[in-house]
Design an enzyme around this catalytic site. Structure first.
Site, short mmCIF file in Angstrom:
data_model
loop_
_atom_site.label_atom_id
_atom_site.label_comp_id
_atom_site.label_asym_id
_atom_site.label_seq_id
_atom_site.Cartn_x
_atom_site.Cartn_y
_atom_site.Cartn_z
N LYS A 118 1.05 -1.31 -0.09
CA LYS A 118 -0.44 0.31 -0.25
C LYS A 118 0.90 1.19 -0.45
O LYS A 118 2.69 1.43 0.30
CB LYS A 118 -0.81 -0.02 1.14
CG LYS A 118 -0.42 0.13 2.33
CD LYS A 118 -1.27 0.05 4.16
CE LYS A 118 -0.83 0.25 4.94
NZ LYS A 118 -2.25 0.04 5.93
N TYR A 121 18.10 30.58 7.91
CA TYR A 121 17.44 31.02 8.47
C TYR A 121 17.29 31.17 10.15
O TYR A 121 18.11 30.34 10.63
CB TYR A 121 15.68 30.99 8.55
CG TYR A 121 15.40 30.92 7.13
CD1 TYR A 121 14.94 32.49 6.36
CD2 TYR A 121 14.81 30.21 6.18
CE1 TYR A 121 14.43 32.22 4.66
CE2 TYR A 121 14.24 29.62 5.16
CZ TYR A 121 14.21 31.09 4.35
OH TYR A 121 14.40 31.55 2.74
C1 LIG Z 1 -3.78 -4.90 7.78
C2 LIG Z 1 -1.95 -4.51 7.48
N1 LIG Z 1 -1.35 -5.49 7.27
C3 LIG Z 1 0.04 -5.21 7.28
C4 LIG Z 1 0.40 -4.42 7.51
C5 LIG Z 1 2.65 -4.13 7.53
O1 LIG Z 1 2.25 -3.67 9.26
P1 LIG Z 1 4.14 -3.39 8.64
O2 LIG Z 1 4.70 -2.34 7.50
O3 LIG Z 1 3.93 -2.78 10.27
O4 LIG Z 1 4.66 -4.77 8.72
C6 LIG Z 1 -0.07 -3.10 7.31
C7 LIG Z 1 0.12 -1.97 7.87
O5 LIG Z 1 0.32 -1.08 8.05
C8 LIG Z 1 -1.71 -3.45 7.77
O6 LIG Z 1 -2.39 -1.98 7.29
#
Ligand SMILES: Cc1ncc(COP(=O)(O)O)c(C=O)c1O
Length: 407
Positions: A41, A276
């Site tokens: 994602k 700055y």
């Molecule tokens: C439903 C779900 N599973 C797995 C993960 C993976 O998590 P991580 O990046 O901590 O391994 C996420 C990430 O937020 C998630 O939302």
């Protein structure tokens, strides 16, 4: 001058192997293999969901993503593994599309069940039931989850045999946190009734901290990209031990870098370092390097001092605030530094956790921050040019990708 995000295919595969080795070591006598859903994602945490999924397509068992538009792009690029819509669908039309294209849908809300019962879907659908064991985010409450499962099982549009159960840890990076045990207990109580369903609980931290919770599937995200899932300086002894172990095992996939733009030699004592606020006054003769990257590239502005960048394998101290497009560094420890030398902002030789820790951020948000929407300021490239990691349109139809229920 543009900044550069380079990504290492070798390190991505290396990190996947670290995870696979952990799964294997945890269950040496089990014949059944724990399956891996790679979480891609947010544009694969800033690494590009298309190149990452192309590299991993033959190596993992599924991909987890949020938007159906992104899932469609992956299919268009020839990705063949199951794609799981982690937040489910956002309306009935998306549910139909998910069925048409063979995407797996996470059911976590009554709306999903209502949309499912509106009309039969054009094809059968793969469903995951998400239960909220304590995260307080998505998932059916434990009171409602059995009813949701009953409705899924009784709906003729669902592949009844392949309904999977999932939940998500809220505090796996702090293994001694009391909520972990609450979540584990609730999950175990619920799944007792569903022997026939595959189960999935662990994110990256969970994989390393809770091997008994691996079940049939795990969902690593940050560890794939070489981010340490455990915090630096944790008060939890187990988290500290795991942080230490993974620090030497995981390798950064992204290296964020630029080139030294200019060098200014200070001509008088007490001269402003630049930038700055006149925060840092320099002595005569100090060489100050101008780094052409700032917060508009996604580099964190806030710093609690002591931030460094790496030039010619030497850490150089930052002496200005991070500005929109620039920052200034003291080149005293790197007398051979020249204009156009590479400057590593994080990644190879400079752990992202150091930058994140110094700015009150986490590796996740830094990675996502530079990896999205900076195409006019950052050049993105993979070190591996042998396999086509950029666009590669396939001729596949949606028929090609309909995933059989037993996958
Ligand atoms: C439903 C779900 N599973 C797995 C993960 C993976 O998590 P991580 O990046 O901590 O391994 C996420 C990430 O937020 C998630 O939302």
């Amino acid at each position: 001058m543009k900044a550069l995000c380079t990504y290492s295919k070798k390190n991505l595969l290396h990190n996947l192997n670290v995870i696979k080795a952990e799964l294997k070591n945890a269950h040496p006598r089990d014949t059944h293999k724990v399956k891996i859903m790679a979480i891609i994602k947010s544009n694969a945490y800033g690494h590009g969901c298309i190149p990452v999924s192309k590299i991993l397509d033959k190596e993992v068992d599924a991909f987890g993503i949020i938007l159906i538009e992104d899932a469609l792009k992956l299919r268009d690029e020839g990705i063949s593994k199951p794609i799981v819509l982690l937040e489910g669908v956002f309306n009935r039309r998306e549910l139909e599309m998910a069925a048409e294209y063979g995407f797996h849908v996470v059911f976590h809300d009554d709306d999903h069940i209502d949309w499912l019962y509106e009309n039969p879907l054009p094809r059968k659908l793969h469903a995951w039931l998400k239960i909220d064991t304590g995260m307080g985010r998505l998932g059916f409450s434990l009171e409602n989850a059995d009813e949701a499962m009953r409705k899924l099982k009784n709906n003729s549009s669902i592949y009844e045999r392949s309904i999977r159960i999932m939940s998500h840890f809220a505090c796996a990076d702090n293994p001694e946190h009391s909520l972990n045990n609450v979540q584990i207990k609730e999950f175990r109580k619920f799944i007792k009734k569903y022997d026939d369903c595959e189960k999935c609980f662990c994110n990256s931290a969970g994989i390393f901290a809770f091997p008994k919770m691996h079940y049939d599937w795990v969902r690593p995200g940050i560890a794939l990209y070489g981010g340490n899932p455990f915090p630096v300086n944790s008060t939890s002894p187990l988290a500290s031990a795991l942080e230490n172990k993974l620090k030497s095992q995981l390798k950064p996939v992204m290296t964020f870098k630029t080139k030294l733009y200019k060098i200014k030699e200070k001509t008088t004592d007490g001269q402003n370092a630049g930038g700055y606020g006149a925060g840092s006054l320099c002595s005569k003769g100090m060489r100050v390097g101008i780094v052409p990257v700032g917060y508009s590239h996604g580099y964190p502005r806030s710093t609690q001092n002591g931030r460094v960048v790496r030039i010619n394998n030497t850490n150089c101290r930052m002496i200005s605030q991070v500005m929109m497009d620039m920052m200034l560094v003291d080149l005293s420890d790197c007398p051979d530094a020249q204009v156009d030398n590479d400057i590593i902002l994080w990644g190879d030789g400079l752990p992202i956790e150091d930058v994140a820790g110094d700015s009150g951020r986490i590796s996740y948000d830094l990675l996502c921050g530079v990896g999205v929407d900076h195409h006019n300021k950052i050049v993105y490239s993979w070190d591996d040019t042998s396999s086509k990691l950029t666009r590669n349109k396939s001729q596949a139809t949606k028929e090609t990708y309909l995933i059989k229920p037993d996958i």
